[in-house]
Design an enzyme around this catalytic site. Sequence first.
Site, PDB file in Angstrom:
ATOM      1  N   LYS A  93       0.919  -1.079   0.061  1.00 28.82           N
ATOM      2  CA  LYS A  93      -0.113   0.015  -0.156  1.00 28.82           C
ATOM      3  C   LYS A  93       0.788   1.076   0.072  1.00 28.82           C
ATOM      4  CE  LYS A  93      -4.283   1.825   0.499  1.00 28.82           C
ATOM      5  NZ  LYS A  93      -4.686   2.577   1.714  1.00 28.82           N
TER       6      LYS A  93
ATOM      7  N   GLY B 297      10.026 -23.807  14.136  1.00 33.94           N
ATOM      8  CA  GLY B 297       9.730 -25.434  14.950  1.00 33.94           C
ATOM      9  C   GLY B 297       9.218 -26.218  14.000  1.00 33.94           C
TER      10      GLY B 297
ATOM     11  N   GLY C  31       1.333 -17.262  -7.526  1.00 36.08           N
ATOM     12  CA  GLY C  31       0.347 -17.728  -6.330  1.00 36.08           C
ATOM     13  C   GLY C  31       1.304 -18.100  -5.148  1.00 36.08           C
TER      14      GLY C  31
ATOM     15  N   ASP D 200      -3.830 -17.749   6.255  1.00 40.89           N
ATOM     16  CA  ASP D 200      -3.518 -18.083   5.062  1.00 40.89           C
ATOM     17  C   ASP D 200      -3.211 -19.585   4.744  1.00 40.89           C
ATOM     18  OD1 ASP D 200      -1.876 -15.364   3.477  1.00 40.89           O
ATOM     19  OD2 ASP D 200      -3.843 -15.492   4.332  1.00 40.89           O
TER      20      ASP D 200
ATOM     21  N   HIS E 185     -22.416  14.876  -0.358  1.00 38.40           N
ATOM     22  CA  HIS E 185     -21.889  15.482  -1.721  1.00 38.40           C
ATOM     23  C   HIS E 185     -20.886  16.551  -1.515  1.00 38.40           C
ATOM     24  CE1 HIS E 185     -22.682  16.791  -5.773  1.00 38.40           C
ATOM     25  NE2 HIS E 185     -22.974  18.093  -5.357  1.00 38.40           N
TER      26      HIS E 185
END
Lengths: 493, 503
Positions: B60, B124, B298, B340, B478
């Site tokens: 980012k 580990g 990937g 993940d 707006h």
Amino acid sequence: VQAHKEEDNPQKAMEGNGLTPVPDSYDYDLIVIGGGSGGLAAAKEAAKYGKKVMVLDFVTPTPQGNSWGLGGTCVNVGCIPKKLMHQAALLGQALQDSRKFGWQFTEEVNHNWMTMTESVQNYIGSLNWGYRVSLRDAKVTYENAYGEFVGPHTIKATNKKGVEKLYTAERFIIATGERPRYLGIPGDKEYCISSDDLFSLPYCPGKTLVVGASYVALECAGFLAGLGLDVTVMVRSILLRGFDQDMANRIGEYMKEHGVNFIREFVPVKVEQVEEGTPGRLKVTAKSTTGDQIIEEEYNTVLLAIGRDPCTRKIGLDKVGVNINEKTGKIPVNDEEQTNVPYIYAVGDILQDKLELTPVAIQAGRLLVRRLYAGATTKCDYVNVPTTVFTPLEYGACGYSEETAVEKFGEENIEVYHSHFWPLEWTVPSRDNNKCYAKIICNIQDNERVIGFHVLGPNAGEVTQGFAAAIKCGLTKEQLDSTVGIHPVCAEV
Amino acid sequence: GKNEYDLLVVGGGSGGLACAKEAAQFGRKVAVLDYVEPSPRGTTWGLGGTCVNVGCIPKKLMHQAALLGSALKDAQHYGWNISQPVHHTWSVMAQGVQNYVKSLNWGHRVQLQDKKVKYFNIRGSFSDPHTVRGLTKAGKETVVTADNIVIATGGRPKYPTHIAGALEYGITSDDLFWLKESPGKTLTPFVFNVSLECAGFLTGIGLDTTVMMRSIPLRGFDQACHISKIKQMYFTTQQQMASLVTEHMESYGTKFLKRCFPTKVEKLKNNKLQVTWKNADLDTEETDSFDTVMWAVGRAPDTKTLNLETVGVKTNSETGKIIVDASEATSVPHIYAIGDITEGRPELTPTAIAAGKLLAQRLFGRSSELMDYDNVPTTVFTPLEYGCVGLSEEAAVQRHGSDNIEVYHAYYKPLEFTVAERDATQCYMKMVCLREREQRILGLHFIGPNAGEVIQGFALGIKCGATYPQMMKTVGIHPTCAEEVTKLHITKRSGLDATVTGC
């Protein structure tokens, strides 16, 4: 104000009062007086249902002689140019940030007021043109003329050349909006400008004094300072009256730390011209509100932003019996935007006790017309309308301020959750790490329903919009907690 | 019990740290293991996991650097006088970003210390269901035992090892953010959102960047019909949002080699890389030289050194990811997995964090709340950002049938683009709703500036069961881009022009 039935025969009533009888067939189904956000939306909507519609729009020149095209305040001297100049100021900040992100260019960076103003005015011109085309396409008759009532169902339209025409309509919508207020002190109309003049000013305003503490005052002061000008704001008492005061003070603090000077608890009593020019030099004399102290200072420009007054005093409302609030000039309406005269309606900034916002005016205008001509029943929902103040640190809000929540529900019945946050984009350029702030106010007794949302940070408008939709759906704290954040954005806080 | 810790978390990333810190709040004895295997290029980093070191955060920030480049161009239209030419220096940006990331590494270590969570910088592996052992950098063996173990080791970028030279000469996102010198002329073959985001900011800071696409961009994201402004086809299986994003990148300056895939990478005498690829359309072989080849094919779960077979934790044979149930439990009692590395979950930091916290609350608090993986909002930070929440158009059609879906859409122009004379052709949004009675909103998709900021609040609305009428009742702010969501009214079904015009 009670809803009136239109079956009452106005003609008989008028004849009974010795007034001119009303014609049986009208020139138009609907005449809209005022071609701004509310007026145009209503007019175009009515044309969709095959109605014969006329829009009258006229801009009385400012004391400085300024005028503009079709579209109303928002397009010409409000939201649009304001946001564009705010963007110009933000880009100035972006320039500074970009160096820390690896961009290199010379130290000296200047801003050219004329380049910006010309671009902004060109864009506005395209919008004025676009509105004229869209009215034509919608088969709405448009006249650039000043409309005022002269009798039942009858208005007089006077154009720039002074030519008068009379028109009649079955119904009317008043959407004449407002204009900036002046101080009523020596030199104000001669030498001061207002937001009506600022966005098309043909010269850089230079060292500027902004008088007022409204969002108009703070937004203008904010972008003028962001463009590199020496700006001072003179405030009579508090900032952003009517807004959450905790947030208002944070906005003020931020502006102060970023180069805007504030003179608190003073009001100008006299403005004199020291030297003519574009800009010239003005001397402002101001008096303390708490004592006898008098101060004097010179500025190139004095911008008055102390409030706006509705354009309702000189449109013949007395001739048709429409009540207005004598003190404020605003028009009271029922929840269907109807005045005390059954065939006369009103939308937008001139309404009493309603929000002065473009989207509200548009929504109200459209829904009104749908109720009149399409058999709809939906009324404009004025609750939980979100807003954003485009100060250098933007402020988005929806729902209750902390004060009003406490007042309405009691301190023990509300819970305020809050957090400071540091936008990721501010880290590398080392910008303030404790200024951005968000808080939500929950009603403990109603399942911790979120009744107030406030955020101070970049892109506050974009952040707030979705939360407003969620609040409309009855968002609770639990639902808020269980919604996963998008990472890394400010809104995830 | 005889175990040393109440909870051992293997993996100090978004999920792992959140879980560990939450458990510590309940007064539990918690330990975290974190270890970064250096990339084939030798890149390594500190505590915090992918997001902090080689993911969301540096991505980012570099995206922001690119956006600021656009801002510099816009600024001139708004009256700012900037000397030309304007340069970008990679090392200044990289140092700023890397310093910030290091401050986060430090911050995480301090936080663990404050919360009395024990931190081991070791790799580990399981020796039994309650025991993990590993070696420190100095070679000292450490054994840790715990009642409960949470695996949160995340993933690492894959290399297309079947392509000659891929491993020796290419880099991945693991390396890109830590480069001290500019990557120069860059090729990023294959297309996942990572390569589009990286290609986007590399283009934005002025580098010659090429994306090589075998087939479709942003696989898994919305792929409905490609539409022209005048004629909309209702929905087909062609790309829509994805193609709008890549269309914008093309006009932005990123080069695309479509329907191509690389066959080999060689190093030239001048240290540049020569890439050879096959063009599937023309059935030809082409080559060009680049300074950098960044693979984005990937990510694979980081489980090989964990020794999962020894303890019987089941993984998906195809993906290698750990299979978990709704409570994040693996096939072995007292062993859990989040983030993940888990099968069937979105690969996002906020979901890992939320799942980690809820898991700790269920283990040690008195909560029974499970993680809700539905309606998770996301954003792809390409030059023109794409934010979405809920169902894609195809998923909605698949679930409910095309007759039961209404898609409202609009092309809009951000106000700030006007004076800047920027092209807004790809600024687009669509809302997928049920057609019946309440018209509940199933999904919202937005392409434009600050997409993440726009989508976040609407995600809340969708969580509350927002309907189309409720959206229409919400007054807009707006002038913003987000207000256009509250004004969506043209349906795809109608075939009408969906361009927004004026106030």
